[in-house]
Design a protein around this motif. Structure first.
Motif, PDB file in Angstrom:
ATOM      1  N   VAL A  89      24.506   2.279  -4.864  1.00 11.47           N
ATOM      2  CA  VAL A  89      23.439   1.307  -5.105  1.00 11.47           C
ATOM      3  C   VAL A  89      22.161   1.909  -4.553  1.00 11.47           C
ATOM      4  O   VAL A  89      22.139   2.420  -3.424  1.00 11.47           O
ATOM      5  CB  VAL A  89      23.733  -0.038  -4.417  1.00 11.47           C
ATOM      6  N   ALA A  90      21.068   1.855  -5.337  1.00 10.86           N
ATOM      7  CA  ALA A  90      19.822   2.508  -4.948  1.00 10.86           C
ATOM      8  C   ALA A  90      18.721   1.488  -4.688  1.00 10.86           C
ATOM      9  O   ALA A  90      18.494   0.581  -5.488  1.00 10.86           O
ATOM     10  CB  ALA A  90      19.380   3.480  -6.035  1.00 10.86           C
ATOM     11  N   PHE A  91      18.033   1.676  -3.572  1.00 12.50           N
ATOM     12  CA  PHE A  91      16.948   0.787  -3.150  1.00 12.50           C
ATOM     13  C   PHE A  91      15.609   1.505  -3.275  1.00 12.50           C
ATOM     14  O   PHE A  91      15.417   2.590  -2.732  1.00 12.50           O
ATOM     15  CB  PHE A  91      17.155   0.350  -1.700  1.00 12.50           C
ATOM     16  N   THR A  92      14.681   0.866  -3.978  1.00  4.04           N
ATOM     17  CA  THR A  92      13.349   1.431  -4.181  1.00  4.04           C
ATOM     18  C   THR A  92      12.499   1.227  -2.928  1.00  4.04           C
ATOM     19  O   THR A  92      12.425   0.122  -2.394  1.00  4.04           O
ATOM     20  CB  THR A  92      12.655   0.739  -5.355  1.00  4.04           C
ATOM     21  N   VAL A  93      11.868   2.289  -2.473  1.00  2.40           N
ATOM     22  CA  VAL A  93      10.868   2.195  -1.405  1.00  2.40           C
ATOM     23  C   VAL A  93       9.532   2.705  -1.946  1.00  2.40           C
ATOM     24  O   VAL A  93       9.458   3.250  -3.046  1.00  2.40           O
ATOM     25  CB  VAL A  93      11.285   2.966  -0.143  1.00  2.40           C
ATOM     26  N   ARG A  94       8.468   2.498  -1.176  1.00  2.00           N
ATOM     27  CA  ARG A  94       7.127   2.664  -1.768  1.00  2.00           C
ATOM     28  C   ARG A  94       6.732   4.106  -2.034  1.00  2.00           C
ATOM     29  O   ARG A  94       6.016   4.378  -3.001  1.00  2.00           O
ATOM     30  CB  ARG A  94       6.093   1.949  -0.904  1.00  2.00           C
ATOM     31  N   ASP A  95       7.145   5.053  -1.183  1.00  4.95           N
ATOM     32  CA  ASP A  95       6.705   6.436  -1.374  1.00  4.95           C
ATOM     33  C   ASP A  95       7.647   7.377  -0.639  1.00  4.95           C
ATOM     34  O   ASP A  95       8.568   6.938   0.066  1.00  4.95           O
ATOM     35  CB  ASP A  95       5.251   6.635  -0.917  1.00  4.95           C
ATOM     36  N   LEU A  96       7.434   8.669  -0.799  1.00  4.64           N
ATOM     37  CA  LEU A  96       8.349   9.645  -0.219  1.00  4.64           C
ATOM     38  C   LEU A  96       8.347   9.596   1.301  1.00  4.64           C
ATOM     39  O   LEU A  96       9.359   9.888   1.948  1.00  4.64           O
ATOM     40  CB  LEU A  96       8.028  11.054  -0.724  1.00  4.64           C
ATOM     41  N   HIS A  97       7.215   9.199   1.898  1.00  2.00           N
ATOM     42  CA  HIS A  97       7.153   9.111   3.357  1.00  2.00           C
ATOM     43  C   HIS A  97       8.094   8.013   3.870  1.00  2.00           C
ATOM     44  O   HIS A  97       8.662   8.134   4.957  1.00  2.00           O
ATOM     45  CB  HIS A  97       5.719   8.836   3.798  1.00  2.00           C
ATOM     46  N   ARG A 148      10.613   3.168   9.968  1.00  2.00           N
ATOM     47  CA  ARG A 148      11.809   2.716   9.266  1.00  2.00           C
ATOM     48  C   ARG A 148      11.397   2.277   7.864  1.00  2.00           C
ATOM     49  O   ARG A 148      10.207   2.201   7.565  1.00  2.00           O
ATOM     50  CB  ARG A 148      12.488   1.559  10.003  1.00  2.00           C
ATOM     51  N   ALA A 149      12.358   2.018   7.019  1.00  4.48           N
ATOM     52  CA  ALA A 149      12.065   1.579   5.652  1.00  4.48           C
ATOM     53  C   ALA A 149      12.188   0.067   5.532  1.00  4.48           C
ATOM     54  O   ALA A 149      12.890  -0.588   6.310  1.00  4.48           O
ATOM     55  CB  ALA A 149      13.020   2.249   4.670  1.00  4.48           C
ATOM     56  N   GLN A 150      11.504  -0.462   4.531  1.00  3.29           N
ATOM     57  CA  GLN A 150      11.633  -1.863   4.137  1.00  3.29           C
ATOM     58  C   GLN A 150      11.729  -1.874   2.613  1.00  3.29           C
ATOM     59  O   GLN A 150      10.717  -1.928   1.924  1.00  3.29           O
ATOM     60  CB  GLN A 150      10.446  -2.692   4.623  1.00  3.29           C
ATOM     61  N   PRO A 151      12.943  -1.794   2.062  1.00  2.00           N
ATOM     62  CA  PRO A 151      13.102  -1.655   0.613  1.00  2.00           C
ATOM     63  C   PRO A 151      12.429  -2.773  -0.172  1.00  2.00           C
ATOM     64  O   PRO A 151      12.447  -3.937   0.227  1.00  2.00           O
ATOM     65  CB  PRO A 151      14.616  -1.681   0.426  1.00  2.00           C
ATOM     66  N   ILE A 152      11.849  -2.392  -1.308  1.00  3.67           N
ATOM     67  CA  ILE A 152      11.178  -3.360  -2.167  1.00  3.67           C
ATOM     68  C   ILE A 152      12.181  -4.114  -3.027  1.00  3.67           C
ATOM     69  O   ILE A 152      12.088  -5.332  -3.169  1.00  3.67           O
ATOM     70  CB  ILE A 152      10.134  -2.655  -3.047  1.00  3.67           C
ATOM     71  N   GLU A 153      13.162  -3.403  -3.581  1.00  2.00           N
ATOM     72  CA  GLU A 153      14.176  -4.040  -4.420  1.00  2.00           C
ATOM     73  C   GLU A 153      15.357  -3.104  -4.621  1.00  2.00           C
ATOM     74  O   GLU A 153      15.316  -1.934  -4.222  1.00  2.00           O
ATOM     75  CB  GLU A 153      13.592  -4.422  -5.782  1.00  2.00           C
ATOM     76  N   PRO A 202      -5.292  10.051   6.586  1.00  2.00           N
ATOM     77  CA  PRO A 202      -4.008  10.762   6.685  1.00  2.00           C
ATOM     78  C   PRO A 202      -2.916  10.047   5.885  1.00  2.00           C
ATOM     79  O   PRO A 202      -3.027   8.854   5.584  1.00  2.00           O
ATOM     80  CB  PRO A 202      -3.696  10.716   8.181  1.00  2.00           C
ATOM     81  N   SER A 203      -1.866  10.784   5.537  1.00  4.57           N
ATOM     82  CA  SER A 203      -0.714  10.169   4.881  1.00  4.57           C
ATOM     83  C   SER A 203      -0.019   9.219   5.848  1.00  4.57           C
ATOM     84  O   SER A 203      -0.054   9.428   7.064  1.00  4.57           O
ATOM     85  CB  SER A 203       0.287  11.243   4.436  1.00  4.57           C
ATOM     86  N   PRO A 204       0.621   8.177   5.331  1.00  4.90           N
ATOM     87  CA  PRO A 204       1.324   7.247   6.215  1.00  4.90           C
ATOM     88  C   PRO A 204       2.588   7.864   6.792  1.00  4.90           C
ATOM     89  O   PRO A 204       3.136   8.832   6.252  1.00  4.90           O
ATOM     90  CB  PRO A 204       1.668   6.073   5.282  1.00  4.90           C
ATOM     91  N   VAL A 223       0.854  -1.181   0.000  1.00  3.92           N
ATOM     92  CA  VAL A 223       0.000   0.000   0.000  1.00  3.92           C
ATOM     93  C   VAL A 223       0.889   1.230   0.000  1.00  3.92           C
ATOM     94  O   VAL A 223       1.769   1.384   0.857  1.00  3.92           O
ATOM     95  CB  VAL A 223      -0.927   0.014   1.235  1.00  3.92           C
ATOM     96  N   CYS A 224       0.700   2.104  -0.967  1.00  2.00           N
ATOM     97  CA  CYS A 224       1.517   3.306  -1.110  1.00  2.00           C
ATOM     98  C   CYS A 224       0.677   4.543  -0.838  1.00  2.00           C
ATOM     99  O   CYS A 224      -0.553   4.527  -0.984  1.00  2.00           O
ATOM    100  CB  CYS A 224       2.122   3.383  -2.512  1.00  2.00           C
ATOM    101  N   ALA A 225       1.342   5.610  -0.468  1.00  2.00           N
ATOM    102  CA  ALA A 225       0.642   6.849  -0.157  1.00  2.00           C
ATOM    103  C   ALA A 225      -0.044   7.424  -1.388  1.00  2.00           C
ATOM    104  O   ALA A 225       0.501   7.389  -2.491  1.00  2.00           O
ATOM    105  CB  ALA A 225       1.637   7.875   0.400  1.00  2.00           C
ATOM    106  N   GLN A 226      -1.242   7.946  -1.187  1.00  2.00           N
ATOM    107  CA  GLN A 226      -1.941   8.687  -2.222  1.00  2.00           C
ATOM    108  C   GLN A 226      -1.697  10.180  -2.012  1.00  2.00           C
ATOM    109  O   GLN A 226      -1.591  10.653  -0.880  1.00  2.00           O
ATOM    110  CB  GLN A 226      -3.440   8.384  -2.160  1.00  2.00           C
TER     111      GLN A 226
END
Length: 321
Positions: free
Chosen positions: A214-222, A146-151, A140-142, A124-127
């Protein structure tokens, strides 16, 4: 044939204990551990391996450790892998083992390809609400602790020969140039349609081979902010961020990595199609970052590092004099 993205990366390093703690704090799952090797996973199964520099069989590095030793890319099917096997047989250091084929790229990096093992993930990503378009209503925005990188979304290398290295990835792996710093850098994506870049090649005025980040994708800016604040609380050093790239539009936060160079949380990069026309830019600070915070944000005070801690008063609660 189409490359789907990064399946696995392998670092060579000596301080495995420090690397272990770093990547756990970064948000990866430790799935295997031995005396000379740590194996982590992102949410979708993309793997990060940290091997001791003396580990037998570790691919030769293109610079002194700690650094990246190997990148594994994924394809959809065995048929695509077999097709690449035929093309790769005449390339330097041809590799065919462990259900992977590969070679050494023109920059001296070990390159491998396998049938993708990554999993689909449902997150689920922020709208975002913008003027005239309200996607988030009564919600509200999430906020993330901490982060949990997707890939692993992309890798960036210093190269000794930009033209030759870029041509190699375009010819043999089907990569497409998204944007350019003429004679200085190429942003490449795996396929005509996809995120802005999976690979960035950068040639310095005095060319050398090496890892930039090396860059790790996370779901949204939050999650970029939540992950960065957590890393700050854990005592890890920010190189730059949070900030925003003007070329890819991504929001970023870079940290110094004990396994080599830098790692990045990022999100909200541009999505491109075959209709996209590559642009050309002159390298410079404003091209790297539209805006950025040097030194990061203190995870405890939630203010720029070394800034005065909040008092709990409203900002306007001050004397008129």
């Amino acid at each position: 044939m189409q490359i789907l993205g990064i399946e696995e990366i392998t670092f060579g390093a000596t301080d495995l204990a420090k690397c272990r703690q770093f990547f756990l704090d970064w948000g990866l799952a430790l799935v295997a551990e031995a005396d000379q090797e740590l194996v982590f996973e992102c949410m979708n199964g993309c793997r990060v391996v940290v091997a001791h520099s003396d580990k037998p069989g570790l691919a030769k590095g293109f610079e002194a450790d700690p650094t990246l030793r190997e990148v594994v890319w994924g394809v959809t099917s065995q048929g695509e892998l077999d097709q690449l096997r035929t093309q790769f047989q005449a390339l330097p250091d041809f590799y065919d083992a462990d259900q992977r084929i590969g070679c050494t790229d023109p920059n001296g990096l070990a390159l491998r390809i396998q049938v993708s093992q990554k999993r689909s993930v449902d997150v689920v990503c922020a709208q975002t609400n913008t003027w005239g378009q309200h996607n988030r209503i009564n919600q509200p925005s999430p906020a993330y602790e901490r982060a949990q990188p997707i890939e692993v979304g992309h890798v960036v290398f210093f190269v000794t020969d930009l033209a030759a290295t870029s041509a190699f990835y375009e010819k043999y792996l089907g990569f497409v140039v998204s944007d350019r710093y003429p004679d200085r850098g190429h942003f490449l994506r795996c396929a005509p349609q996809g995120g802005h870049h999976n690979l960035f090649l950068l040639q310095l005025p005095q060319p050398r081979a090496g890892l930039n980040h090396v860059a790790f994708t996370v779901r949204d800016l939050h999650e970029v902010f939540g992950g960065g604040l957590h890393m700050s609380r854990c005592g890890w050093d920010t190189e730059l961020g949070p900030g925003k790239h003007p070329i890819s539009s991504a929001i970023f936060w870079y940290f110094n990595n004990p396994a080599g160079a830098l790692v990045e949380y990022y999100t909200d990069e541009d999505e491109l199609t075959a209709d996209w026309q590559a642009r050309e830019f002159t390298p410079g600070p404003t091209m790297f970052a539209e805006w950025a915070i040097k030194g990061g944000i203190d995870g405890h005070t939630r203010r720029q590092k070394d800034a005065e801690a909040p008092t709990g008063r409203f900002m306007t609660d001050k004397s008129k004099n």
